[in-house]
Scaffold this motif. Structure first.
Motif, PDB file in Angstrom:
ATOM      1  N   ARG A   1       0.907 -15.167  64.904  1.00 37.11           N
ATOM      2  CA  ARG A   1       1.407 -16.406  65.514  1.00 37.11           C
ATOM      3  C   ARG A   1       0.240 -17.296  65.928  1.00 37.11           C
ATOM      4  N   SER A   2      -0.840 -16.686  66.408  1.00 34.80           N
ATOM      5  CA  SER A   2      -2.012 -17.451  66.829  1.00 34.80           C
ATOM      6  C   SER A   2      -2.677 -18.127  65.632  1.00 34.80           C
ATOM      7  N   ASP A   3      -2.847 -17.379  64.541  1.00 33.54           N
ATOM      8  CA  ASP A   3      -3.463 -17.956  63.341  1.00 33.54           C
ATOM      9  C   ASP A   3      -2.585 -19.056  62.755  1.00 33.54           C
ATOM     10  N   TYR A   4      -1.294 -18.858  62.820  1.00 35.85           N
ATOM     11  CA  TYR A   4      -0.347 -19.866  62.314  1.00 35.85           C
ATOM     12  C   TYR A   4      -0.498 -21.170  63.100  1.00 35.85           C
ATOM     13  N   ALA A   5      -0.590 -21.068  64.408  1.00 34.47           N
ATOM     14  CA  ALA A   5      -0.688 -22.260  65.253  1.00 34.47           C
ATOM     15  C   ALA A   5      -2.024 -22.975  65.061  1.00 34.47           C
TER      16      ALA A   5
ATOM     17  N   MET B   1       6.225 -32.047  56.354  1.00 33.49           N
ATOM     18  CA  MET B   1       7.163 -33.025  55.806  1.00 33.49           C
ATOM     19  C   MET B   1       7.707 -33.902  56.930  1.00 33.49           C
ATOM     20  N   ARG B   2       7.786 -35.214  56.668  1.00 33.40           N
ATOM     21  CA  ARG B   2       8.391 -36.151  57.619  1.00 33.40           C
ATOM     22  C   ARG B   2       9.609 -36.789  56.946  1.00 33.40           C
ATOM     23  N   PRO B   3      10.798 -36.295  57.219  1.00 33.21           N
ATOM     24  CA  PRO B   3      11.993 -36.780  56.524  1.00 33.21           C
ATOM     25  C   PRO B   3      12.427 -38.165  56.999  1.00 33.21           C
ATOM     26  N   ALA B   4      13.139 -38.859  56.127  1.00 29.52           N
ATOM     27  CA  ALA B   4      13.635 -40.197  56.482  1.00 29.52           C
ATOM     28  C   ALA B   4      14.788 -40.125  57.476  1.00 29.52           C
ATOM     29  N   ILE B   5      15.545 -39.011  57.459  1.00 29.77           N
ATOM     30  CA  ILE B   5      16.773 -38.942  58.255  1.00 29.77           C
ATOM     31  C   ILE B   5      16.522 -38.611  59.720  1.00 29.77           C
ATOM     32  N   ALA B   6      15.310 -38.211  60.070  1.00 32.32           N
ATOM     33  CA  ALA B   6      15.033 -37.831  61.452  1.00 32.32           C
ATOM     34  C   ALA B   6      13.549 -37.993  61.732  1.00 32.32           C
ATOM     35  N   ALA B   7      13.196 -37.946  63.028  1.00 31.22           N
ATOM     36  CA  ALA B   7      11.803 -38.092  63.414  1.00 31.22           C
ATOM     37  C   ALA B   7      10.985 -36.875  63.005  1.00 31.22           C
ATOM     38  N   GLN B   8      11.652 -35.734  62.814  1.00 28.89           N
ATOM     39  CA  GLN B   8      10.959 -34.510  62.435  1.00 28.89           C
ATOM     40  C   GLN B   8      11.858 -33.681  61.530  1.00 28.89           C
ATOM     41  N   SER B   9      11.233 -32.814  60.751  1.00 28.26           N
ATOM     42  CA  SER B   9      12.008 -31.969  59.856  1.00 28.26           C
ATOM     43  C   SER B   9      12.732 -30.898  60.651  1.00 28.26           C
ATOM     44  N   LEU B  10      13.698 -30.242  60.005  1.00 27.19           N
ATOM     45  CA  LEU B  10      14.447 -29.187  60.672  1.00 27.19           C
ATOM     46  C   LEU B  10      13.526 -28.038  61.073  1.00 27.19           C
ATOM     47  N   ALA B  11      12.594 -27.663  60.183  1.00 24.92           N
ATOM     48  CA  ALA B  11      11.666 -26.577  60.505  1.00 24.92           C
ATOM     49  C   ALA B  11      10.825 -26.929  61.731  1.00 24.92           C
ATOM     50  N   THR B  12      10.343 -28.172  61.800  1.00 20.38           N
ATOM     51  CA  THR B  12       9.546 -28.603  62.947  1.00 20.38           C
ATOM     52  C   THR B  12      10.364 -28.535  64.227  1.00 20.38           C
ATOM     53  N   ARG B  13      11.610 -28.970  64.145  1.00 20.21           N
ATOM     54  CA  ARG B  13      12.481 -28.918  65.322  1.00 20.21           C
ATOM     55  C   ARG B  13      12.650 -27.489  65.816  1.00 20.21           C
ATOM     56  N   HIS B  14      12.933 -26.569  64.889  1.00 21.13           N
ATOM     57  CA  HIS B  14      13.138 -25.168  65.267  1.00 21.13           C
ATOM     58  C   HIS B  14      11.858 -24.545  65.820  1.00 21.13           C
TER      59      HIS B  14
ATOM     60  N   GLU C   1       9.357 -26.086  67.369  1.00 15.53           N
ATOM     61  CA  GLU C   1       9.087 -26.614  68.706  1.00 15.53           C
ATOM     62  C   GLU C   1      10.018 -25.986  69.733  1.00 15.53           C
ATOM     63  N   GLN C   2      11.274 -25.729  69.316  1.00  7.50           N
ATOM     64  CA  GLN C   2      12.204 -25.049  70.221  1.00  7.50           C
ATOM     65  C   GLN C   2      11.744 -23.629  70.521  1.00  7.50           C
ATOM     66  N   ALA C   3      11.001 -23.033  69.567  1.00  8.80           N
ATOM     67  CA  ALA C   3      10.455 -21.686  69.759  1.00  8.80           C
ATOM     68  C   ALA C   3       9.108 -21.712  70.469  1.00  8.80           C
ATOM     69  N   GLY C   4       8.647 -22.906  70.844  1.00 10.19           N
ATOM     70  CA  GLY C   4       7.394 -23.032  71.571  1.00 10.19           C
ATOM     71  C   GLY C   4       6.166 -23.034  70.692  1.00 10.19           C
ATOM     72  N   VAL C   5       6.323 -23.348  69.397  1.00 13.93           N
ATOM     73  CA  VAL C   5       5.199 -23.355  68.461  1.00 13.93           C
ATOM     74  C   VAL C   5       4.893 -24.793  68.045  1.00 13.93           C
ATOM     75  N   THR C   6       3.676 -25.221  68.274  1.00 15.75           N
ATOM     76  CA  THR C   6       3.223 -26.547  67.845  1.00 15.75           C
ATOM     77  C   THR C   6       2.207 -26.372  66.725  1.00 15.75           C
ATOM     78  N   ARG C   7       2.383 -27.116  65.641  1.00 17.02           N
ATOM     79  CA  ARG C   7       1.493 -26.986  64.487  1.00 17.02           C
ATOM     80  C   ARG C   7       0.410 -28.061  64.484  1.00 17.02           C
TER      81      ARG C   7
ATOM     82  N   THR D   1      -6.600 -25.278  48.758  1.00 19.45           N
ATOM     83  CA  THR D   1      -7.109 -25.579  50.096  1.00 19.45           C
ATOM     84  C   THR D   1      -6.862 -24.387  51.021  1.00 19.45           C
ATOM     85  N   ASN D   2      -7.375 -24.467  52.235  1.00 20.33           N
ATOM     86  CA  ASN D   2      -7.102 -23.454  53.247  1.00 20.33           C
ATOM     87  C   ASN D   2      -5.991 -23.885  54.197  1.00 20.33           C
ATOM     88  N   ARG D   3      -5.239 -24.900  53.793  1.00 19.71           N
ATOM     89  CA  ARG D   3      -4.088 -25.320  54.579  1.00 19.71           C
ATOM     90  C   ARG D   3      -2.884 -24.428  54.255  1.00 19.71           C
ATOM     91  N   ILE D   4      -1.938 -24.402  55.160  1.00 25.67           N
ATOM     92  CA  ILE D   4      -0.697 -23.673  54.936  1.00 25.67           C
ATOM     93  C   ILE D   4       0.466 -24.628  55.163  1.00 25.67           C
TER      94      ILE D   4
END
Length: 302
Positions: A188-192, A199-212, A214-220, A239-242
């Motif tokens: 979890r630490s390496d992920y963060a 992804m920044r979707p047109a239908i919302a300010a954030q994607s569904l994965a981002t919403r979930h 953040e609700q789990a307390g994880v900021t990317r 790249t070394n991005r995930i």
């Protein structure tokens, strides 16, 4: 205004085009009439409503407050008339050349839609589709009759219209198979701490994965943002991005790109992808057939 004959209904349609296009020439072209005829229609409408409806401000035509108040109600009335007639019509998929307009993300276009088209190829060879890009407030496109169906995550669907879950999907992490995260689990630490493609979707300010997340307390740590889910694996490879991605897309990308699929270090809810239609169109035989076919196509993906 009494709509008791064909001309009056045409006048109502003219008003709808004028209010949405804000152009006499554009409305005339849409109805295949002369600009003079549309100008006469606008004059009749102004006299009836005792309001200018359209006024010229600079080089543009703008709606008066009365016209703004009328716009959605007029479109809603026409939608009811159109769909009431359509719902009483028979539908034969083998003989139909109907064009269905569907608002869908590129995720849906890459997963569900190919299976849908394969099924339609044999059962309904004349059916046509117009797939449209996701937009903000997609329910308005549904309410205006601009689209027949929305395919959208349940969390982003409208409570004003019926829907059904058509597909379920979970999320995973993808990384370059020769990079920093090529081996082992992801904490979890390496992920963060990692640099993420998001992804920044047109239908919302954030994607569904981002919403979930953040609700789990994880900021990317957002390093790259994009408007398309299907572009994400290409922006990760080399790249070394995930990135956090739908598993079906990740598996599809793995066939052609050097990426590795890693389990998320945090548990996220399953995405429930819905198909949604206007409440006035629940009896539309064509849409009933299409939803049935989508349901079968979703089963093909399992």
């Amino acid at each position: 205004m009494r709509f008791n004959n064909k001309f009056d209904l045409n006048l109502l349609v003219a008003l709808d085009h004028l209010l949405h296009l804000r152009s006499v020439s554009g409305a005339a072209a849409r109805m295949n009439v002369t600009q003079s005829a549309m100008s006469n229609a606008l004059l009749r409408l102004r006299n009836y409503f005792d309001d200018e409806l359209l006024v010229k401000i600079g080089r543009k035509m703008e709606l008066t407050p009365r016209a703004e108040a009328l716009k959605d109600s007029i479109r809603d009335l026409l939608v009811r008339v159109d769909w009431t007639i359509a719902s009483t019509s028979e539908f034969d998929p083998a003989q139909s050349d109907r064009c269905f307009k569907i608002l869908a993300s590129d995720y849906t276009l890459a997963t569900l839609i190919p299976a849908l088209l394969a099924r339609c190829e044999a059962a309904a060879p004349g059916i046509r589709f117009d797939f449209l890009q996701q937009v903000q407030a997609p329910e308005r496109a549904l309410e205006r009759g601009d689209v027949d169906l929305l395919i959208i995550p349940r969390e982003f669907s409208s409570k004003l219209h019926p829907s059904e879950i058509i597909l379920e999907e979970d999320f995973c992490v993808i990384a370059w198979s020769k990079g920093k995260f090529a081996r082992g689990k992801l904490s979890r630490s390496d992920y963060a701490k990692a640099s993420h493609v998001m992804m920044r979707p047109a239908i919302a300010a954030q994607s569904l994965a981002t919403r979930h997340l953040e609700q789990a307390g994880v900021t990317r740590n957002e390093a790259i943002s994009t408007y398309a889910f299907t572009a994400i694996p290409h922006l990760v490879a080399g790249t070394n991005r995930i990135a956090t991605l739908h598993r079906r897309l990740a598996k599809r990308a793995q066939r052609s790109l050097p990426i590795r699929i890693i389990e998320l270090p945090v548990s996220l809810p399953i995405m429930q992808q819905c198909v949604q239609w206007h409440r006035y169109r629940s009896n539309d035989a064509g849409l009933i057939w299409l939803r049935d076919t989508m349901r079968a196509a979703a089963l093909d993906l399992r």
